[in-house]
Motif scaffolding. Structure first.
Motif, PDB file in Angstrom:
ATOM      1  N   PRO A 228      41.032  24.149  32.537  1.00 52.01           N
ATOM      2  CA  PRO A 228      40.234  25.352  32.276  1.00 52.01           C
ATOM      3  C   PRO A 228      41.087  26.621  32.398  1.00 52.01           C
ATOM      4  O   PRO A 228      42.050  26.662  33.170  1.00 52.01           O
ATOM      5  CB  PRO A 228      39.139  25.316  33.345  1.00 52.01           C
ATOM      6  CG  PRO A 228      39.659  24.419  34.412  1.00 52.01           C
ATOM      7  CD  PRO A 228      40.609  23.461  33.754  1.00 52.01           C
ATOM      8  N   ALA A 229      40.707  27.613  31.642  1.00 51.87           N
ATOM      9  CA  ALA A 229      41.420  28.894  31.690  1.00 51.87           C
ATOM     10  C   ALA A 229      41.183  29.567  33.037  1.00 51.87           C
ATOM     11  O   ALA A 229      40.109  29.449  33.627  1.00 51.87           O
ATOM     12  CB  ALA A 229      40.937  29.803  30.567  1.00 51.87           C
ATOM     13  N   ALA A 230      42.181  30.253  33.514  1.00 45.90           N
ATOM     14  CA  ALA A 230      42.041  31.022  34.752  1.00 45.90           C
ATOM     15  C   ALA A 230      41.213  32.275  34.458  1.00 45.90           C
ATOM     16  O   ALA A 230      41.334  32.876  33.397  1.00 45.90           O
ATOM     17  CB  ALA A 230      43.410  31.421  35.288  1.00 45.90           C
ATOM     18  N   VAL A 231      40.368  32.632  35.403  1.00 40.91           N
ATOM     19  CA  VAL A 231      39.525  33.826  35.265  1.00 40.91           C
ATOM     20  C   VAL A 231      39.958  34.824  36.339  1.00 40.91           C
ATOM     21  O   VAL A 231      40.039  34.472  37.516  1.00 40.91           O
ATOM     22  CB  VAL A 231      38.032  33.473  35.426  1.00 40.91           C
ATOM     23  CG1 VAL A 231      37.172  34.725  35.339  1.00 40.91           C
ATOM     24  CG2 VAL A 231      37.622  32.461  34.393  1.00 40.91           C
ATOM     25  N   PHE A 232      40.215  36.038  35.910  1.00 46.41           N
ATOM     26  CA  PHE A 232      40.655  37.075  36.841  1.00 46.41           C
ATOM     27  C   PHE A 232      39.641  38.204  36.851  1.00 46.41           C
ATOM     28  O   PHE A 232      39.093  38.573  35.816  1.00 46.41           O
ATOM     29  CB  PHE A 232      42.032  37.624  36.417  1.00 46.41           C
ATOM     30  CG  PHE A 232      43.107  36.567  36.444  1.00 46.41           C
ATOM     31  CD1 PHE A 232      43.767  36.276  37.609  1.00 46.41           C
ATOM     32  CD2 PHE A 232      43.423  35.869  35.295  1.00 46.41           C
ATOM     33  CE1 PHE A 232      44.755  35.307  37.640  1.00 46.41           C
ATOM     34  CE2 PHE A 232      44.394  34.888  35.313  1.00 46.41           C
ATOM     35  CZ  PHE A 232      45.064  34.615  36.484  1.00 46.41           C
ATOM     36  N   ARG A 233      39.419  38.732  38.010  1.00 46.54           N
ATOM     37  CA  ARG A 233      38.512  39.886  38.137  1.00 46.54           C
ATOM     38  C   ARG A 233      39.360  41.109  38.436  1.00 46.54           C
ATOM     39  O   ARG A 233      40.371  41.047  39.122  1.00 46.54           O
ATOM     40  CB  ARG A 233      37.534  39.660  39.289  1.00 46.54           C
ATOM     41  CG  ARG A 233      36.623  38.489  39.026  1.00 46.54           C
ATOM     42  CD  ARG A 233      35.551  38.397  40.103  1.00 46.54           C
ATOM     43  NE  ARG A 233      34.724  37.246  39.826  1.00 46.54           N
ATOM     44  CZ  ARG A 233      34.504  36.272  40.672  1.00 46.54           C
ATOM     45  NH1 ARG A 233      35.035  36.315  41.882  1.00 46.54           N
ATOM     46  NH2 ARG A 233      33.736  35.265  40.346  1.00 46.54           N
ATOM     47  N   THR A 234      38.906  42.235  37.924  1.00 50.25           N
ATOM     48  CA  THR A 234      39.600  43.477  38.240  1.00 50.25           C
ATOM     49  C   THR A 234      39.309  43.833  39.689  1.00 50.25           C
ATOM     50  O   THR A 234      38.204  43.633  40.183  1.00 50.25           O
ATOM     51  CB  THR A 234      39.156  44.628  37.319  1.00 50.25           C
ATOM     52  OG1 THR A 234      37.740  44.777  37.417  1.00 50.25           O
ATOM     53  CG2 THR A 234      39.528  44.338  35.882  1.00 50.25           C
ATOM     54  N   PRO A 235      40.288  44.341  40.399  1.00 52.49           N
ATOM     55  CA  PRO A 235      40.067  44.693  41.801  1.00 52.49           C
ATOM     56  C   PRO A 235      39.062  45.841  41.934  1.00 52.49           C
ATOM     57  O   PRO A 235      39.029  46.740  41.083  1.00 52.49           O
ATOM     58  CB  PRO A 235      41.439  45.096  42.308  1.00 52.49           C
ATOM     59  CG  PRO A 235      42.320  45.180  41.124  1.00 52.49           C
ATOM     60  CD  PRO A 235      41.626  44.579  39.957  1.00 52.49           C
TER      61      PRO A 235
END
Length: 69
Positions: free
Chosen positions: A59-66
Motif C-alpha cells: 500500500p502507498a504511504a500516507v503522510f499528513r501535514t504537520p
C-alpha cells in the motif's frame, strides 16, 4: 555486464536487503508465495522481478501535514 540491464536473479541476502526485509521476514514472504526463488545448483536465487512486483503491491504511504504549533 551492462549496468543498464537489470539482473534476472539476485542472491537471497541481497534480495532481502533490496526490499528492506529481515532474513526471517524474507523467508516468510517466500513461504507465502509473495516473492519467488529458483535453485541454481546448490544456490538459491530470488527472481528480481518478483521483488519489484512485491514492493509494487504494497500500500502507498500516507503522510499528513504537520499541525501548526
Amino acid at each position: 555486464m551492462h549496468s543498464d540491464i537489470p539482473p534476472i536473479t539476485v542472491a537471497v541476502s541481497e534480495g532481502f536487503r533490496l526490499i528492506g526485509e529481515s532474513h526471517s521476514g524474507g523467508y516468510r514472504l517466500l513461504a507465502a508465495g509473495k516473492i519467488k526463488a529458483v535453485k541454481s545448483g546448490r544456490s538459491t536465487r530470488l527472481i528480481y522481478s518478483s521483488l519489484i512486483d512485491h514492493v509494487a503491491s504494497l500500500p502507498a504511504a500516507v503522510f499528513r501535514t504537520p499541525e501548526a504549533a
